[in-house]
Scaffold this active site. Structure first.
Site, PDB file in Angstrom:
ATOM      1  N   ASP A 225      36.835  45.894  35.119  1.00  0.00           N
ATOM      2  CA  ASP A 225      35.703  45.111  35.661  1.00  0.00           C
ATOM      3  C   ASP A 225      35.342  45.591  37.060  1.00  0.00           C
ATOM      4  O   ASP A 225      36.191  45.624  37.948  1.00  0.00           O
ATOM      5  CB  ASP A 225      36.085  43.630  35.782  1.00  0.00           C
ATOM      6  CG  ASP A 225      36.369  42.983  34.451  1.00  0.00           C
ATOM      7  OD1 ASP A 225      37.390  43.310  33.841  1.00  0.00           O
ATOM      8  OD2 ASP A 225      35.562  42.146  34.031  1.00  0.00           O
TER       9      ASP A 225
ATOM     10  N   ASP B 239      37.956  48.822  42.327  1.00  0.00           N
ATOM     11  CA  ASP B 239      36.839  48.399  43.188  1.00  0.00           C
ATOM     12  C   ASP B 239      37.193  47.247  44.127  1.00  0.00           C
ATOM     13  O   ASP B 239      36.330  46.808  44.878  1.00  0.00           O
ATOM     14  CB  ASP B 239      35.651  47.937  42.327  1.00  0.00           C
ATOM     15  CG  ASP B 239      35.960  46.623  41.624  1.00  0.00           C
ATOM     16  OD1 ASP B 239      36.937  46.573  40.862  1.00  0.00           O
ATOM     17  OD2 ASP B 239      35.241  45.630  41.860  1.00  0.00           O
TER      18      ASP B 239
ATOM     19  N   ASP C 110      40.713  50.786  36.808  1.00  0.00           N
ATOM     20  CA  ASP C 110      40.440  49.355  36.671  1.00  0.00           C
ATOM     21  C   ASP C 110      39.231  49.236  35.730  1.00  0.00           C
ATOM     22  O   ASP C 110      38.489  50.204  35.544  1.00  0.00           O
ATOM     23  CB  ASP C 110      40.121  48.814  38.068  1.00  0.00           C
ATOM     24  CG  ASP C 110      39.523  47.437  38.015  1.00  0.00           C
ATOM     25  OD1 ASP C 110      40.192  46.533  37.510  1.00  0.00           O
ATOM     26  OD2 ASP C 110      38.373  47.270  38.482  1.00  0.00           O
TER      27      ASP C 110
END
Ligand SMILES: O=C(O)COP(=O)(O)O
Length: 215
Positions: A11, A168, A9
């Site tokens: 961001d 995250d 991922d």
């Protein structure tokens, strides 16, 4: 090595993008005479793509009568202001270099727009990571497996059991589960442990360099 391919991922996992996203949405809100948001609100707006960020930030959400123009203006502004305060998390550059030298194949799969994703890839990750699947409007966004499958195709990977997904957020965990991939969750990103505790990743890590322990 159990995993020789990693999908990241962007961001909240590789890059701390929150301040530029906050400044861009607040700039656009102010231009339209609408109330701005503290950074802590914006942190929770991020994760499902730029359109959803705008829906969450607008007082009337998608019912705002100038929604389309607002969205275009926000994306234009962000495309030109996405590297002012944005920086890789500690250890990210060293770790991606090291993984590449170990022969690990890598790609980034993000719900961020493709234009901003391409320029961030060029600035921070090439030549160690060369593929980013962002949101170009031609496929579904995470947590749908479509962008994951596009990344695997681009890497020419057929065996998913050798692939690890690293993210995250709850969106990332759902993406990995929907795609049939093992996953790791980073606890330093845009979500609190409270949001992540229902998931059972291979590991929760508080620093990106710990990935190597799980390969
Ligand atoms: O733009 C977003 O909402 C999130 O992007 P990400 O998929 O890299 O976390």
């Amino acid at each position: 090595m159990k995993y020789d391919t990693i999908l990241f991922d962007l961001d909240g996992t590789l890059l701390y993008t929150l301040e530029d996203l906050t400044d861009s949405i607040n700039h656009t809100l102010a231009e339209y005479g609408l109330p701005t948001h503290p950074i802590e609100n914006v942190r929770r707006f991020v994760g499902n793509g730029l359109k959803m960020l705008v829906v969450r930030a607008l007082p009337d959400g998608e019912n705002y009568d100038k929604f389309d123009q607002f969205f275009t203006d926000f994306v234009d502004y962000y495309n030109n202001h996405n590297r002012i305060k944005t920086k890789p998390y500690n250890g990210v550059l060293e770790t991606t270099k090291e993984l590449s030298e170990m022969g690990v194949k890598m790609a980034i799969v993000t719900n961020k727009g493709q234009t901003a994703s391409n320029s961030l890839l060029d600035d921070f990750f090439k030549p160690y990571i060369n593929i980013v699947i962002g949101d170009d409007g031609s496929h579904k966004r995470k947590p749908n497996p479509e962008p994951i499958n596009l990344a695997l195709e681009a890497l020419d990977i057929k065996d998913k059991s050798s692939v690890l997904y690293v993210g995250d957020s709850d969106v990332d965990a759902a993406t990995a589960i929907n795609s049939g991939l093992d996953y790791i969750l980073c606890t330093y990103g845009f979500r609190d442990m409270e949001d992540l505790k229902e998931f059972s990743p291979v590991a929760f890590i508080d620093s990106i360099n710990k990935i190597k322990e799980y390969l």
